[in-house]
Enzyme design. Structure first.
Site, mmCIF file in Angstrom:
data_model
loop_
_atom_site.group_PDB
_atom_site.id
_atom_site.type_symbol
_atom_site.label_atom_id
_atom_site.label_comp_id
_atom_site.label_asym_id
_atom_site.label_seq_id
_atom_site.Cartn_x
_atom_site.Cartn_y
_atom_site.Cartn_z
ATOM 1 N N ASP A 98 0.778 -1.259 0.127
ATOM 2 C CA ASP A 98 -0.102 -0.108 -0.119
ATOM 3 C C ASP A 98 0.744 0.950 -0.148
ATOM 4 O O ASP A 98 1.239 1.800 1.125
ATOM 5 C CB ASP A 98 -0.794 0.337 1.139
ATOM 6 C CG ASP A 98 -1.841 0.820 1.564
ATOM 7 O OD1 ASP A 98 -1.888 1.349 -0.279
ATOM 8 O OD2 ASP A 98 -2.264 1.475 2.241
ATOM 9 N N LYS A 111 0.219 4.465 -2.219
ATOM 10 C CA LYS A 111 -0.726 4.635 -3.416
ATOM 11 C C LYS A 111 0.717 5.671 -3.658
ATOM 12 O O LYS A 111 0.878 6.129 -4.563
ATOM 13 C CB LYS A 111 -1.251 5.966 -2.384
ATOM 14 C CG LYS A 111 -1.651 5.393 -1.062
ATOM 15 C CD LYS A 111 -2.413 5.558 -0.712
ATOM 16 C CE LYS A 111 -3.665 4.746 -0.214
ATOM 17 N NZ LYS A 111 -2.786 4.738 1.390
ATOM 18 N N GLY A 113 4.717 8.299 -15.503
ATOM 19 C CA GLY A 113 4.180 6.797 -15.677
ATOM 20 C C GLY A 113 5.034 5.710 -15.966
ATOM 21 O O GLY A 113 4.606 4.854 -15.580
ATOM 22 N N THR A 129 7.841 5.113 -13.743
ATOM 23 C CA THR A 129 8.845 4.820 -13.109
ATOM 24 C C THR A 129 7.552 4.512 -12.650
ATOM 25 O O THR A 129 7.430 2.943 -11.726
ATOM 26 C CB THR A 129 9.302 5.864 -11.402
ATOM 27 O OG1 THR A 129 9.774 6.540 -12.564
ATOM 28 C CG2 THR A 129 9.212 5.573 -10.531
ATOM 29 N N GLY A 157 -6.412 -2.576 10.642
ATOM 30 C CA GLY A 157 -5.063 -2.008 11.803
ATOM 31 C C GLY A 157 -5.164 -1.982 12.583
ATOM 32 O O GLY A 157 -5.347 -3.352 14.013
ATOM 33 N N ARG A 158 -5.804 -1.034 14.030
ATOM 34 C CA ARG A 158 -5.968 -1.053 15.070
ATOM 35 C C ARG A 158 -6.448 -2.073 15.837
ATOM 36 O O ARG A 158 -6.162 -1.571 16.856
ATOM 37 C CB ARG A 158 -5.897 0.435 15.271
ATOM 38 C CG ARG A 158 -5.341 1.466 14.932
ATOM 39 C CD ARG A 158 -5.193 2.759 14.945
ATOM 40 N NE ARG A 158 -6.077 3.328 13.418
ATOM 41 C CZ ARG A 158 -6.271 4.531 13.068
ATOM 42 N NH1 ARG A 158 -6.025 5.240 13.987
ATOM 43 N NH2 ARG A 158 -7.184 4.649 11.452
HETATM 44 O O1 C5P Z 1 -6.236 0.939 11.982
HETATM 45 P P1 C5P Z 1 -6.640 1.528 10.917
HETATM 46 O O2 C5P Z 1 -7.489 -0.691 11.156
HETATM 47 O O3 C5P Z 1 -7.698 2.393 11.145
HETATM 48 O O4 C5P Z 1 -6.122 1.371 9.141
HETATM 49 C C1 C5P Z 1 -6.764 1.137 7.300
HETATM 50 C C2 C5P Z 1 -5.898 1.309 6.983
HETATM 51 O O5 C5P Z 1 -6.151 1.049 5.362
HETATM 52 C C3 C5P Z 1 -4.072 2.149 7.028
HETATM 53 O O6 C5P Z 1 -3.027 1.602 6.915
HETATM 54 C C4 C5P Z 1 -5.211 3.370 5.946
HETATM 55 O O7 C5P Z 1 -3.509 3.487 5.867
HETATM 56 C C5 C5P Z 1 -5.143 2.239 5.223
HETATM 57 N N1 C5P Z 1 -6.623 3.345 4.154
HETATM 58 C C6 C5P Z 1 -7.306 3.914 4.853
HETATM 59 N N2 C5P Z 1 -8.404 4.025 4.451
HETATM 60 C C7 C5P Z 1 -7.933 4.661 2.840
HETATM 61 C C8 C5P Z 1 -7.470 3.747 2.330
HETATM 62 C C9 C5P Z 1 -6.528 2.853 2.617
HETATM 63 O O8 C5P Z 1 -7.713 4.215 5.957
HETATM 64 N N3 C5P Z 1 -9.189 4.759 1.976
#
Ligand code: C5P
Length: 251
Positions: A65, A67, A72, A74, A223-224
């Site tokens: 991830d 982004k 282009g 690269t 994530g969290r």
């Molecule tokens: O900790 P949490 O569950 O909020 O993590 C969400 C993950 O998804 C993070 O790594 C964040 O960078 C990613 N993300 C997001 N929203 C987006 C794209 C990516 O929260 N639209």
């Protein structure tokens, strides 16, 4: 795909040692997401080799991830390089890339199936109130957040993206536009997932695992809620169970 195949855990931590401890704890998780923070930590500490070996071991796959934001040529080179490794399942491209750059990135993948290329039409830490700052002309014309998100997603898919990152109401919106079992096959990968009753943190448009699956998400990025749990494996297992229950209930 079962719940286990659909859960992606975001390794949003600042050291390779910590990331690998989490990977060990989460033996049942199949896909981990690696972003800028961990990548830079690994680069600075020299731990990237070890990290890559572990997170791609056995059946595991990786969601890169970054982004990817660059010219282009690269971006296409990055995609071509990553396509040599079948463990890289998803790669995010930057939302600002022009259609021709996305098309070149797709072409650089050659005949290989992955990485599936995703863009992020609208991050889940923003909502309708933020649209006026991001797209003032469109907002002034009365373009709604849904129309904006769908327009960005359609442009990305038309240029060759394989899917989108969508959260909250945008999940059903995008699935409505690209139904399952219809061409093109558009992956919907959903962050901003919060089990019922947990804190939403910075997400303005969060969804429970069950609601995201019911709305048509293919994968959930968490994530969290897992990383900060006292029992990470238990938290991940509960989410997998919730996904499986929701899949069972889905028509
Ligand atoms: O900790 P949490 O569950 O909020 O993590 C969400 C993950 O998804 C993070 O790594 C964040 O960078 C990613 N993300 C997001 N929203 C987006 C794209 C990516 O929260 N639209």
């Amino acid at each position: 795909m079962t719940g286990r195949d659909r859960l992606i855990v975001a390794l949003d931590v600042g050291s390779v040692d910590e990331a690998l401890r989490i990977v060990d704890e989460l033996a049942a998780v199949r896909t981990f997401k690696v972003g800028w923070r961990l990548l830079m930590a690994g680069l600075r500490s020299g731990g990237l080799d070890r990290l890559w070996r572990e997170i791609t071991a056995g059946p595991r796959t990786v969601f890169v991830d970054l982004k990817v934001p660059d010219i282009g040529n690269t971006v296409a080179s990055v995609v071509g390089d990553l396509a040599d490794d079948p463990a890289v399942r998803f790669l995010t491209l930057h939302e600002s890339l022009q259609g021709r750059d996305i098309a070149a990135a797709k072409a650089a993948r050659g005949g290989r199936e992955t990485p599936y290329l995703l863009t992020v039409p609208f991050v889940s830490s923003l909502d309708a109130a933020d649209l006026a700052a991001i797209a003032p002309a469109e907002a002034a014309r009365g373009v709604t957040l849904d129309e904006w998100i769908l327009g960005r997603a359609e442009a990305a898919v038309a240029s060759g993206c394989d899917g989108v990152i969508a959260s909250g109401d945008a999940i059903a919106l995008c699935r409505g536009r690209w139904p399952k079992h219809a061409a093109p096959r558009v992956w919907i990968v959903s962050p901003g997932i919060r089990p019922a009753g947990s804190r939403t943190d910075d997400h303005k448009r969060s969804t429970t695992p069950a609601a995201a699956i019911a709305a048509g998400a293919d994968h959930l990025v968490v994530g969290r809620p897992v990383l900060n749990a006292s029992d990470r494996a238990g938290a991940a297992a509960a989410i997998v169970q919730e996904i499986d229950d929701a899949l069972g209930a889905r028509p």
